[in-house]
Design a protein around this motif. Structure first.
Motif, PDB file in Angstrom:
ATOM      1  N   ALA A  56      47.063   5.952  42.009  1.00 44.48           N
ATOM      2  CA  ALA A  56      47.951   7.046  41.621  1.00 44.48           C
ATOM      3  C   ALA A  56      49.158   6.535  40.841  1.00 44.48           C
ATOM      4  CB  ALA A  56      48.408   7.819  42.851  1.00 44.48           C
ATOM      5  N   LEU A  57      49.555   5.308  41.149  1.00 40.33           N
ATOM      6  CA  LEU A  57      50.708   4.729  40.462  1.00 40.33           C
ATOM      7  C   LEU A  57      50.346   4.182  39.090  1.00 40.33           C
ATOM      8  CD1 LEU A  57      53.701   3.657  40.586  1.00 40.33           C
ATOM      9  CD2 LEU A  57      52.741   1.531  41.491  1.00 40.33           C
ATOM     10  N   THR A  58      49.200   3.492  39.001  1.00 38.82           N
ATOM     11  CA  THR A  58      48.910   2.687  37.814  1.00 38.82           C
ATOM     12  C   THR A  58      47.948   3.316  36.821  1.00 38.82           C
ATOM     13  OG1 THR A  58      47.107   1.540  38.984  1.00 38.82           O
ATOM     14  CG2 THR A  58      49.316   0.576  39.121  1.00 38.82           C
ATOM     15  N   GLU A  59      47.162   4.316  37.199  1.00 34.97           N
ATOM     16  CA  GLU A  59      46.169   4.870  36.278  1.00 34.97           C
ATOM     17  C   GLU A  59      46.849   5.585  35.119  1.00 34.97           C
ATOM     18  OE1 GLU A  59      43.896   7.545  38.600  1.00 34.97           O
ATOM     19  OE2 GLU A  59      45.513   8.999  38.876  1.00 34.97           O
ATOM     20  N   PRO A  60      46.129   5.730  33.986  1.00 32.69           N
ATOM     21  CA  PRO A  60      46.703   6.467  32.842  1.00 32.69           C
ATOM     22  C   PRO A  60      47.148   7.870  33.257  1.00 32.69           C
ATOM     23  CG  PRO A  60      44.719   5.315  32.184  1.00 32.69           C
ATOM     24  CD  PRO A  60      44.806   5.166  33.674  1.00 32.69           C
ATOM     25  N   GLY A  61      48.359   8.218  32.904  1.00 28.98           N
ATOM     26  CA  GLY A  61      48.924   9.492  33.322  1.00 28.98           C
ATOM     27  C   GLY A  61      49.363   9.502  34.769  1.00 28.98           C
ATOM     28  N   GLY A  62      49.456   8.304  35.378  1.00 30.07           N
ATOM     29  CA  GLY A  62      49.833   8.212  36.781  1.00 30.07           C
ATOM     30  C   GLY A  62      51.335   8.304  36.989  1.00 30.07           C
ATOM     31  N   GLY A 105      53.757  -6.134  39.171  1.00 29.41           N
ATOM     32  CA  GLY A 105      52.558  -6.725  39.751  1.00 29.41           C
ATOM     33  C   GLY A 105      51.400  -5.750  39.816  1.00 29.41           C
ATOM     34  N   PHE A 106      51.634  -4.541  40.266  1.00 30.21           N
ATOM     35  CA  PHE A 106      50.569  -3.545  40.352  1.00 30.21           C
ATOM     36  C   PHE A 106      50.048  -3.149  38.971  1.00 30.21           C
ATOM     37  CE2 PHE A 106      52.359  -2.477  44.661  1.00 30.21           C
ATOM     38  CZ  PHE A 106      51.224  -2.838  45.376  1.00 30.21           C
ATOM     39  N   MET A 107      50.950  -2.988  38.017  1.00 29.31           N
ATOM     40  CA  MET A 107      50.521  -2.630  36.665  1.00 29.31           C
ATOM     41  C   MET A 107      49.748  -3.773  36.010  1.00 29.31           C
ATOM     42  SD  MET A 107      51.432   0.515  35.975  1.00 29.31           S
ATOM     43  CE  MET A 107      51.578   0.711  34.186  1.00 29.31           C
ATOM     44  N   ALA A 108      50.164  -5.015  36.262  1.00 28.26           N
ATOM     45  CA  ALA A 108      49.451  -6.163  35.703  1.00 28.26           C
ATOM     46  C   ALA A 108      48.050  -6.274  36.294  1.00 28.26           C
ATOM     47  CB  ALA A 108      50.244  -7.443  35.957  1.00 28.26           C
ATOM     48  N   ALA A 109      47.927  -6.036  37.609  1.00 25.70           N
ATOM     49  CA  ALA A 109      46.619  -6.100  38.250  1.00 25.70           C
ATOM     50  C   ALA A 109      45.686  -5.028  37.710  1.00 25.70           C
ATOM     51  CB  ALA A 109      46.781  -5.947  39.757  1.00 25.70           C
ATOM     52  N   ALA A 110      46.239  -3.919  37.271  1.00 25.24           N
ATOM     53  CA  ALA A 110      45.425  -2.836  36.699  1.00 25.24           C
ATOM     54  C   ALA A 110      45.182  -3.032  35.211  1.00 25.24           C
ATOM     55  CB  ALA A 110      46.122  -1.501  36.945  1.00 25.24           C
ATOM     56  N   GLY A 111      45.643  -4.151  34.652  1.00 27.82           N
ATOM     57  CA  GLY A 111      45.459  -4.412  33.234  1.00 27.82           C
ATOM     58  C   GLY A 111      46.336  -3.554  32.335  1.00 27.82           C
ATOM     59  N   ARG A 112      47.451  -3.103  32.854  1.00 23.00           N
ATOM     60  CA  ARG A 112      48.313  -2.197  32.099  1.00 23.00           C
ATOM     61  C   ARG A 112      49.744  -2.745  31.996  1.00 23.00           C
ATOM     62  NH1 ARG A 112      48.633   3.491  33.058  1.00 23.00           N
ATOM     63  NH2 ARG A 112      48.276   3.632  30.815  1.00 23.00           N
ATOM     64  N   GLY A 164      56.042 -10.429  40.763  1.00 23.48           N
ATOM     65  CA  GLY A 164      55.010  -9.724  40.019  1.00 23.48           C
ATOM     66  C   GLY A 164      53.738 -10.540  39.872  1.00 23.48           C
ATOM     67  N   ALA A 165      53.879 -11.837  39.558  1.00 20.47           N
ATOM     68  CA  ALA A 165      52.701 -12.699  39.409  1.00 20.47           C
ATOM     69  C   ALA A 165      51.960 -12.864  40.736  1.00 20.47           C
ATOM     70  CB  ALA A 165      53.139 -14.060  38.867  1.00 20.47           C
ATOM     71  N   TRP A 166      52.724 -12.980  41.820  1.00 18.60           N
ATOM     72  CA  TRP A 166      52.107 -13.128  43.147  1.00 18.60           C
ATOM     73  C   TRP A 166      51.282 -11.893  43.506  1.00 18.60           C
ATOM     74  CZ3 TRP A 166      54.641 -11.613  48.218  1.00 18.60           C
ATOM     75  CH2 TRP A 166      53.879 -12.055  49.317  1.00 18.60           C
ATOM     76  N   ILE A 167      51.854 -10.732  43.283  1.00 15.45           N
ATOM     77  CA  ILE A 167      51.146  -9.491  43.603  1.00 15.45           C
ATOM     78  C   ILE A 167      49.931  -9.301  42.696  1.00 15.45           C
ATOM     79  CG2 ILE A 167      51.361  -6.975  43.589  1.00 15.45           C
ATOM     80  CD1 ILE A 167      54.286  -7.360  44.422  1.00 15.45           C
ATOM     81  N   ALA A 168      50.092  -9.574  41.414  1.00 14.20           N
ATOM     82  CA  ALA A 168      48.988  -9.387  40.475  1.00 14.20           C
ATOM     83  C   ALA A 168      47.824 -10.329  40.752  1.00 14.20           C
ATOM     84  CB  ALA A 168      49.484  -9.583  39.044  1.00 14.20           C
ATOM     85  N   GLY A 169      48.113 -11.531  41.265  1.00 14.49           N
ATOM     86  CA  GLY A 169      47.059 -12.522  41.440  1.00 14.49           C
ATOM     87  C   GLY A 169      46.426 -12.556  42.808  1.00 14.49           C
ATOM     88  N   ASP A 170      46.873 -11.726  43.739  1.00 15.50           N
ATOM     89  CA  ASP A 170      46.345 -11.781  45.098  1.00 15.50           C
ATOM     90  C   ASP A 170      45.989 -10.376  45.584  1.00 15.50           C
ATOM     91  OD1 ASP A 170      45.805 -12.188  47.797  1.00 15.50           O
ATOM     92  OD2 ASP A 170      47.314 -13.773  47.979  1.00 15.50           O
ATOM     93  N   PRO A 171      44.680 -10.029  45.612  1.00 10.52           N
ATOM     94  CA  PRO A 171      44.269  -8.688  46.060  1.00 10.52           C
ATOM     95  C   PRO A 171      44.683  -8.396  47.502  1.00 10.52           C
ATOM     96  CG  PRO A 171      42.475  -9.824  44.949  1.00 10.52           C
ATOM     97  CD  PRO A 171      43.546 -10.828  45.163  1.00 10.52           C
ATOM     98  N   GLN A 172      44.675  -9.422  48.344  1.00  7.60           N
ATOM     99  CA  GLN A 172      45.046  -9.200  49.740  1.00  7.60           C
ATOM    100  C   GLN A 172      46.508  -8.766  49.864  1.00  7.60           C
ATOM    101  OE1 GLN A 172      44.074 -12.740  51.916  1.00  7.60           O
ATOM    102  NE2 GLN A 172      41.858 -12.311  51.925  1.00  7.60           N
TER     103      GLN A 172
END
Length: 334
Positions: free
Chosen positions: A138-144, A200-207, A117-125
């Motif tokens: 679509a996965l991470t937005e509010p109501g996603g 990781g994806f949710m952390a990168a989206a600040g959620r 999770g940390a690896w995915i959240a910290g690396d956009p590539q």
């Protein structure tokens, strides 16, 4: 047949049988005598029924034979008693005795999930290589998709779906562990990867707070059950390699029976987590309330294992079925 003569001839044997049945303890010879007298009394009852059906004698002798049969064969153990013993002793004992397998599996899995999770959240590539930006939104937005997953279907059918899926994963870990534990490791990795990706994806989206608010209520108990199943499967796989002082067949039979019982117990645990996931996780309760319910369920299960399980193990319970159901073993060379 002369009933009075028949009674006079066998009254002493019946009286002796009645005396033995009334005794609180019997010596070895007395127990053998009890069995012999029971067999004779059963024969006498059959003779009386066919040749001289005297009602009073039939009633008294039937009661005597019934008492003797109960003493010789033992009382029947009702199904509810066996179920009570399973959930009060055998299942928690089986989970407790395998703690040195499932606890390391839990620790390693959680650490790996956190690292992923940390690896995915910290690396956009890395995120871009895993999913398209529109799919991530679509996965991470509010109501996603991550949020609506828990409320998209009716709660009852969703609970059944979740329970079936989790029970299958647990059963696969339990029974395919015999293949040297390889399928168990694969199942654990897939589970860790899925959780790590979502985190990781949710952390990168600040959620990340939303992630833990939704995953914690049911995830604590659900993941614990999966880790217990995985640990038991790994233990079964290790038994194939190192059966200890038992023959490989005897060791696998014993561990396999314990694993089968574990499957039943974990199915009940996963049913509870499925109900929480379907009715509590998507509910309108505040986040702290939903997490509190999950924590209570997890703490109760751990107390169940480490209090009742430890007590049962100290009393000699192993998690295997009762010896009378396990079957007999052939003698083995030491």
């Amino acid at each position: 047949m002369d009933v009075d003569l028949f009674v006079a001839a066998h009254r002493a044997e019946w009286a002796r049988l009645d005396t033995l049945l009334a005794a609180r303890r019997l010596t070895g010879p007395e127990a053998d005598e009890l069995v012999t007298l029971y067999q004779r009394a059963a024969t006498h009852l059959s003779v009386v029924r066919s040749a001289a059906p005297d009602p009073a004698l039939l009633s008294w002798l039937s009661a005597l034979v019934a008492r003797a049969r109960s003493a010789v064969t033992g009382a029947h153990s009702p199904a509810w008693r066996e179920a009570g013993l399973f959930f009060a002793q055998r299942f928690p004992a089986a989970v407790y005795t395998s703690v040195r397998w499932w606890l390391p599996a839990a620790v390693v899995s959680i650490l790996l999930g956190g690292l992923i999770g940390a690896w995915i959240a910290g690396d956009p590539q890395v995120r871009a290589s895993l999913a398209a930006p529109e799919d991530v939104r679509a996965l991470t937005e509010p109501g996603g998709q991550f949020e609506t997953y828990y409320s998209a279907n009716p709660a009852a059918s969703f609970a059944a779906q979740v329970w079936t899926n989790n029970a299958w994963v647990a059963a696969m870990c339990l029974f395919f562990g015999v293949l040297l534990g390889v399928p168990v490791l694969i199942a654990l990795w897939q589970n860790v990867l899925n959780v790590g990706l979502s985190a990781g994806f949710m952390a990168a989206a600040g959620r990340l707070d939303v992630f833990f608010g939704l995953i914690t209520p049911h995830g604590l108990l659900e993941l614990t059950a999966v880790f217990v199943a995985a640990g038991t499967g790994l233990r079964l796989g290790w038994t194939v390699l190192a059966p200890g002082g038992r023959s490989r067949a005897a060791a696998l039979a014993q561990e396999g029976r314990a694993a089968a019982g574990m499957a039943l117990g974990l199915a009940c645990v996963l049913l509870v987590s499925g109900v929480i996931e379907a009715f509590v996780t998507p509910s309108g309760l505040p986040t702290w309330g939903r997490i509190a319910i999950g924590l209570v369920a997890e703490v109760l299960f751990l107390l169940y294992v480490f209090v009742l399980g430890r007590r049962a193990v100290r009393a000699g319970v192993t998690g295997d079925v009762a010896s009378r159901h396990a079957g007999d073993l052939l003698p083995e060379a030491g």
